[in-house]
Design a protein around this motif. Sequence first.
Motif, mmCIF file in Angstrom:
data_model
loop_
_atom_site.group_PDB
_atom_site.id
_atom_site.type_symbol
_atom_site.label_atom_id
_atom_site.label_comp_id
_atom_site.label_asym_id
_atom_site.label_seq_id
_atom_site.Cartn_x
_atom_site.Cartn_y
_atom_site.Cartn_z
ATOM 1 N N GLY A 2 0.788 -1.278 0.014
ATOM 2 C CA GLY A 2 -0.023 -0.090 0.138
ATOM 3 C C GLY A 2 0.706 1.190 -0.203
ATOM 4 O O GLY A 2 0.367 2.265 -0.665
ATOM 5 N N ASN B 269 -3.094 4.441 -4.609
ATOM 6 C CA ASN B 269 -4.103 4.168 -3.766
ATOM 7 C C ASN B 269 -5.398 4.898 -4.077
ATOM 8 O O ASN B 269 -6.367 4.263 -4.047
ATOM 9 N N THR C 249 -6.572 5.547 -6.864
ATOM 10 C CA THR C 249 -6.867 4.999 -7.988
ATOM 11 C C THR C 249 -6.903 6.136 -8.954
ATOM 12 O O THR C 249 -6.891 7.318 -8.885
ATOM 13 N N ASN D 164 -7.575 7.555 0.479
ATOM 14 C CA ASN D 164 -6.496 7.371 0.686
ATOM 15 C C ASN D 164 -5.791 8.265 -0.338
ATOM 16 O O ASN D 164 -5.487 8.031 -1.660
ATOM 17 N N ASN E 168 0.013 8.505 -3.271
ATOM 18 C CA ASN E 168 -0.072 7.701 -4.439
ATOM 19 C C ASN E 168 1.460 7.757 -4.733
ATOM 20 O O ASN E 168 2.333 8.507 -4.720
ATOM 21 N N GLU F 199 -2.066 1.129 -9.783
ATOM 22 C CA GLU F 199 -2.906 1.282 -8.875
ATOM 23 C C GLU F 199 -3.257 -0.195 -8.238
ATOM 24 O O GLU F 199 -4.204 -0.332 -7.465
ATOM 25 N N ARG G 20 -4.513 -3.001 -10.328
ATOM 26 C CA ARG G 20 -5.583 -3.238 -10.874
ATOM 27 C C ARG G 20 -4.990 -4.427 -11.805
ATOM 28 O O ARG G 20 -4.084 -4.369 -12.456
ATOM 29 N N LEU H 89 -9.442 -4.577 -9.369
ATOM 30 C CA LEU H 89 -8.536 -3.745 -8.425
ATOM 31 C C LEU H 89 -8.291 -4.548 -7.008
ATOM 32 O O LEU H 89 -9.300 -4.980 -6.340
ATOM 33 N N ARG I 176 -7.190 -4.211 -3.288
ATOM 34 C CA ARG I 176 -6.788 -2.848 -2.449
ATOM 35 C C ARG I 176 -5.908 -3.482 -1.422
ATOM 36 O O ARG I 176 -5.939 -4.547 -0.841
ATOM 37 N N TYR I 177 -4.751 -2.662 -1.227
ATOM 38 C CA TYR I 177 -3.588 -3.032 -0.427
ATOM 39 C C TYR I 177 -4.121 -2.524 1.092
ATOM 40 O O TYR I 177 -4.602 -1.367 1.020
ATOM 41 N N ASP I 178 -3.588 -3.422 1.901
ATOM 42 C CA ASP I 178 -3.800 -2.690 3.513
ATOM 43 C C ASP I 178 -2.931 -1.574 3.815
ATOM 44 O O ASP I 178 -1.688 -1.509 3.118
ATOM 45 N N TRP I 179 -3.397 -0.580 4.259
ATOM 46 C CA TRP I 179 -2.571 0.684 4.705
ATOM 47 C C TRP I 179 -1.720 0.527 5.881
ATOM 48 O O TRP I 179 -2.487 0.702 7.033
#
Length: 666
Positions: A348, A353, A355, A464, A467, A552, A554, A610, A612-615
């Motif tokens: 992340g 993030n 997008t 978020n 980026n 991103e 994806r 997509l 989604r990565y943990d932050w």
Amino acid sequence: MPKLKVDGIEVEVPQGATVLQACEIAGKEIPRFCYHERLSIAGNCRMCLVEVKPGPPKPQASCALPAADGQEVRTDSAMVKAAREGVMEFLLINHPLDCPICDQGGECDLQDQSVAYGRGISRYDENKRAVTEKYMGPIVKTVMTRCIQCTRCVRFAEEVAGVEEIGAIYRGEDMQITSYLERAVSSELSGNVVDLCPVGALTSKPYAFEARPWELKKTLAIDVMDAVGTNIRLDSRGRQVLRALPRINEDVNEEWAHDKTRHAVDGLVRKRLDRPYVRRDGKLVAVEWDEAFDAIAAVNAGSSVAAIAGDLLDCETMFAAKALVRNLGSSLIEGRQTGMAYDVSNLGAVAFNTTIAGVEQADAILLVGTDLRHEAPLVNTRVRKAIKRGARVFAIGPETDLTYKVEWLGEDLSLLGGLPDRAAEALDAAERPMVIVGPGALKNGHAAALKLATDGNLVRDGWNGFNVVHTAAARMGGLMLGFAQPGGIADIVAANPKLVFFLGADEVDFSAFAGSFKVYIGHHGDKGAHHADVILPGASYAEKAGTYVNLEGRVQRGDAAVFAPGDAREDWTILRALSDRLGATLPFDTFQALRAAMFAEVPALATEGLVRYDWNPPVLDARAEGSVTYPIADFYLTNAICRASPTMQRCSAELVHGQDFAEAAE
């Protein structure tokens, strides 16, 4: 929300919608030339005429007429039919009879609509007007006698590309569309005007007279010229890709593509590696596959093996290489071939993030070490859209033309530790603040940018704003597969491996591997092949199915359009055959089995869409110092395919280096 009737069908449309949009919601086709969903309304072709009550007893242009409660719209009345026939008759008065030699033939809006809405005869027997051709550069071919002055190209250049170099001169029948002083259009998005042009006035210069659309096989693919993951369609005939066109994907590229995506395809048939080579007495000699494998096996490297992935690779190739290196007893794999190193313990912290589509919602943007116009042109267009909605843009780095207004803060990364008041206040006050960290700042400024994002509350519920922009199509997929050493490629150099596989890696500092046996698996005779001890010819992105992960996160997949030339093979099959010879057999014999193994090891790659990565950003030393340097010096020559492309070489010479080209009169 207004309610109105279209040909007796009652529809409800959003506030602010036009009558044309209401007709489309009702399922009625409205012809148009100047109207385009992504451009401002011009209302100058008059082809979209409809009858509206209440209102004056005459046809009205539906593209520029707001939909209102109680309207009754007719798209099929005798008045509308006669009006459209009249408009089409006027459009065709000066249009040349070029269809047999026009590259737009078979894909021409004017052809289609003249058949559907025009008269069967012409009443005009005067001389047609002619317009001299204009020069718009190495990408766009002009035949301006065909132009119907829809002004789509003018509006695109100004509103989307941000380069106001196309406009109209003169008036009335003498009006002409031209580029500024008839010089080459400098936009990296100029090829999109060819798709926008509803007639054959603007066509693709590299594709001129090459093929008709019905001759071509169409293959859905993913672009690898940058990390955006543009959805494209490869059109091929026989064993050659003749053109690449963008596909609509609202979340990624909308319907645009930059000029490298479109026109680097002529590099796919030049400078290709089509047979194995082994270096003997300092010279590369063509051999059979068995001899090449024997030369690699003779190294007896044991576990002293490494693999370096290039920028254009698919995930399947990287997974097969990782499995081979692991079977040989090593864990030395790296994908950041230029020497860049940054913490990847949390993906992340290195992903885009917000997008790509989410950029449009930002109201304050800080660019750090990124020349977005050349590193990710289709992210740059989203920033332009955010600005139109009121966003302010600040930047740390050398001043450059990003096609929009930027408040430059300076070039030193130490500014991340204490932003000037105007930038800090704007980010603090923003509801949706963003920071975009580019490759020019990743090496020395990644940690400081993370701290700025955490301290500045750029990451909050539902948003978020942190980026990272990557420039390599293989980067995020490689990071998901573990192609990253803690110290980057320096760790591999320090290990001094006896055997190194360069997987399409052409940007490596090969002098650091002087003591290693170098095996290059790739598709072009570029830098990597020149330094190799053994060359194994692989397949390009157009010649193999593959999985790609954009900046991103994806996950997308592309298919093979053509076969690789000569003895070249898909990369994973090369690694599978070589594994037998090295006594480290890979556990898959088919592409489907390879994918299944990859999905089992990295489940996120199994589903398109997509990720989604943990932050959970790492806590790092947040000191930042040093000036920003943008890594892309020449947008048109960033990889082996581009460097082999005559079109990209011409673009580089003319648009980057200012070389003049004389054009013969046509």
